[in-house]
Scaffold this motif. Structure first.
Motif, PDB file in Angstrom:
ATOM      1  N   VAL A   4       1.232  -1.363  -0.155  1.00  0.00           N
ATOM      2  CA  VAL A   4      -0.374  -0.404   0.300  1.00  0.00           C
ATOM      3  C   VAL A   4       1.024   1.114  -0.153  1.00  0.00           C
ATOM      4  O   VAL A   4       1.878   1.446   0.646  1.00  0.00           O
ATOM      5  CB  VAL A   4      -1.100   0.268   1.031  1.00  0.00           C
ATOM      6  N   VAL A   5       0.561   2.432  -0.811  1.00  0.00           N
ATOM      7  CA  VAL A   5       1.189   3.302  -0.763  1.00  0.00           C
ATOM      8  C   VAL A   5       0.225   4.404  -1.036  1.00  0.00           C
ATOM      9  O   VAL A   5      -0.571   4.332  -1.949  1.00  0.00           O
ATOM     10  CB  VAL A   5       2.007   3.526  -2.511  1.00  0.00           C
ATOM     11  N   THR A  30      -5.242   3.236 -14.987  1.00  0.00           N
ATOM     12  CA  THR A  30      -4.025   2.360 -13.805  1.00  0.00           C
ATOM     13  C   THR A  30      -4.353   0.376 -12.886  1.00  0.00           C
ATOM     14  O   THR A  30      -4.932   0.751 -13.096  1.00  0.00           O
ATOM     15  CB  THR A  30      -4.244   3.520 -12.151  1.00  0.00           C
ATOM     16  N   PRO A  31      -3.013   0.291 -13.201  1.00  0.00           N
ATOM     17  CA  PRO A  31      -3.081  -1.148 -12.610  1.00  0.00           C
ATOM     18  C   PRO A  31      -3.325  -1.003 -11.026  1.00  0.00           C
ATOM     19  O   PRO A  31      -3.432  -1.668 -10.310  1.00  0.00           O
ATOM     20  CB  PRO A  31      -1.560  -1.400 -13.040  1.00  0.00           C
ATOM     21  N   VAL A  32      -3.422   0.188 -10.346  1.00  0.00           N
ATOM     22  CA  VAL A  32      -3.416   0.047  -8.932  1.00  0.00           C
ATOM     23  C   VAL A  32      -4.930   0.452  -8.409  1.00  0.00           C
ATOM     24  O   VAL A  32      -6.038   0.802  -8.920  1.00  0.00           O
ATOM     25  CB  VAL A  32      -2.809   1.684  -8.354  1.00  0.00           C
ATOM     26  N   LEU A  76      -8.283   8.424   0.971  1.00  0.00           N
ATOM     27  CA  LEU A  76      -7.327   8.170   2.522  1.00  0.00           C
ATOM     28  C   LEU A  76      -7.907   8.701   3.727  1.00  0.00           C
ATOM     29  O   LEU A  76      -7.888  10.149   3.499  1.00  0.00           O
ATOM     30  CB  LEU A  76      -6.585  10.008   1.999  1.00  0.00           C
ATOM     31  N   SER A  77      -8.984   8.336   4.281  1.00  0.00           N
ATOM     32  CA  SER A  77      -9.982   8.584   5.408  1.00  0.00           C
ATOM     33  C   SER A  77      -9.659   8.479   6.458  1.00  0.00           C
ATOM     34  O   SER A  77      -9.774   7.581   6.695  1.00  0.00           O
ATOM     35  CB  SER A  77     -11.460   7.068   4.684  1.00  0.00           C
ATOM     36  N   PHE A  78      -8.900   9.407   6.874  1.00  0.00           N
ATOM     37  CA  PHE A  78      -8.198   9.750   8.165  1.00  0.00           C
ATOM     38  C   PHE A  78      -8.887   9.614   9.161  1.00  0.00           C
ATOM     39  O   PHE A  78      -9.476   9.003  10.317  1.00  0.00           O
ATOM     40  CB  PHE A  78      -7.674  10.815   8.036  1.00  0.00           C
ATOM     41  N   THR A  95      -3.402   1.398  -3.615  1.00  0.00           N
ATOM     42  CA  THR A  95      -2.588   3.255  -2.835  1.00  0.00           C
ATOM     43  C   THR A  95      -3.917   3.855  -1.899  1.00  0.00           C
ATOM     44  O   THR A  95      -5.374   3.468  -2.030  1.00  0.00           O
ATOM     45  CB  THR A  95      -2.734   4.664  -4.221  1.00  0.00           C
ATOM     46  N   LEU A  96      -3.815   4.540  -0.801  1.00  0.00           N
ATOM     47  CA  LEU A  96      -4.667   5.265  -0.287  1.00  0.00           C
ATOM     48  C   LEU A  96      -4.667   6.931  -0.343  1.00  0.00           C
ATOM     49  O   LEU A  96      -3.410   7.759  -0.475  1.00  0.00           O
ATOM     50  CB  LEU A  96      -4.487   5.567   1.496  1.00  0.00           C
TER      51      LEU A  96
END
Ligand SMILES: NC(=O)c1ccc[n+]([C@@H]2O[C@H](COP(=O)([O-])OP(=O)(O)OC[C@H]3O[C@@H](n4cnc5c(N)ncnc54)[C@H](OP(=O)(O)O)[C@@H]3O)[C@@H](O)[C@H]2O)c1
Length: 303
Positions: free
Chosen positions: A7-8, A42-44, A49-51, A32-33
């Protein structure tokens, strides 16, 4: 066998993009987040990004072997303070622990120090400390100033040099920088992701320049005839704020200037990167600074 997940945070950003490219190229499954929409094709895998939703964050991290964290904020703006960035990163580390992530590669900054009067540097140091104490296998990577195609600082120095007859150097211009190439930083992070020992590593390029030398290098490479003049930092900041208003951005903050003038963007350890800033600037000379790179457009305006 299911492939290990990596995870990036910020795979469509600056450093995260190069890190992700390497992971994908080596056949890894990457998630990714991010707050950014995914580019087509995208292959991602993409998760928010839910802080503010720790369970969702942990869910997005479950099954991951490594978390590569690039998240941070360049300067405070509205609700987005350094304090908030520290809290958010804490939430991310806690979610990684809850999810059983085996290793965290965390991007910090050179000369992070809990006693620093600059909250960017003290906040980063607090997080380094907490990660070291956490018991999670980790690598802390501390870059100086990062250069590359998507960079903001160097690009905007070139942008000013292309457009204005004068470039104001704050103070003596004798303070130093040791720029590191974004791809060297990405290689370092991916290599550290494969290890299991706890390490703290400065990410540093092979050349050191005074600020004035760096500006002259960029000026000469792009063929600008702007004259360098020295002025107190307060005058440079005031001019920077006029330029910032004109382009609808924050060009540079008081704290950023202080960090630079206090020599915080150099390292005492041997270089980890090999790419020459000088050679890169010459190779990029026709494109560098052609358009302004805006922090606010990147992170605060709707996509
Ligand atoms: N760039 C440099 O010269 C430099 C120098 C020293 C250290 N560092 C460190 O290196 C790391 C990566 O830096 P970078 O320049 O490559 O950053 P970046 O790609 O612009 O951003 C990295 C991550 O932070 C998130 N982010 C950035 N600003 C935000 C904001 N205002 N609100 C919410 N989220 C925000 C991005 O979210 P999205 O994915 O949603 O975009 C992304 O996940 C950071 O930890 C930074 O402190 C950078």
């Amino acid at each position: 066998m299911t492939e290990a997940l990596h995870v990036v945070t910020g795979a469509f950003g600056y450093t995260g993009r190069y890190l992700t490219e390497r992971l994908v190229a080596s056949g890894r499954r990457v998630r990714t987040l991010t707050t950014k929409p995914p580019p087509p094709g995208t292959p991602v895998e993409v998760r928010p990004l839910s802080f503010d939703r720790p369970e969702d964050l942990a869910d997005s991290l479950r099954g991951a072997e490594t978390l590569y964290n690039t998240y941070w904020v360049r300067f405070p703006r509205g609700q987005v303070t350094y304090g908030r960035a520290v809290e958010n990163t804490r939430a991310l580390f806690a979610a990684a622990r809850a999810a059983g992530v085996a290793r965290i590669v965390h991007v910090s900054i050179t000369n992070a120090d809990e006693r620093s009067p600059l909250p960017y540097f003290s906040g980063k140091a607090v997080l380094e400390h907490e990660l070291r104490e956490s018991g999670t296998s980790h690598a802390i990577v501390r870059p100086t100033v990062v250069f590359g195609r998507e960079d903001i600082l160097i690009n905007n120095i070139a942008w000013i040099l292309r457009r204005l007859p004068l470039f104001v150097v704050p103070g003596s211009g004798e303070y130093r920088l040791q720029p590191v190439y974004v791809e060297d930083l990405a290689d370092l992070c991916v290599g550290l992701g494969e290890r299991r020992d706890d390490v703290v590593v400065d990410a540093v390029g092979p050349e050191t320049f005074t600020f004035e030398e760096l500006v002259l290098l960029v000026r000469d490479a792009i063929g600008s005839r702007a004259r360098l003049v020295h002025a107190p930092a307060a005058v440079a900041l005031a001019l920077g704020s006029v330029i910032g208003r004109a382009v609808g951005d924050v060009l540079v903050t008081r704290d950023e200037l202080r960090g630079l003038m206090d020599d915080l963007l150099v390292s005492a350890v041997p270089p980890t990167g090999t790419t020459s800033f000088r050679a890169w600037v010459h190779a990029q000379a026709t494109e560098l600074g052609r358009s302004y790179a805006s922090e606010l457009a990147r992170h605060y305006r709707p996509n």
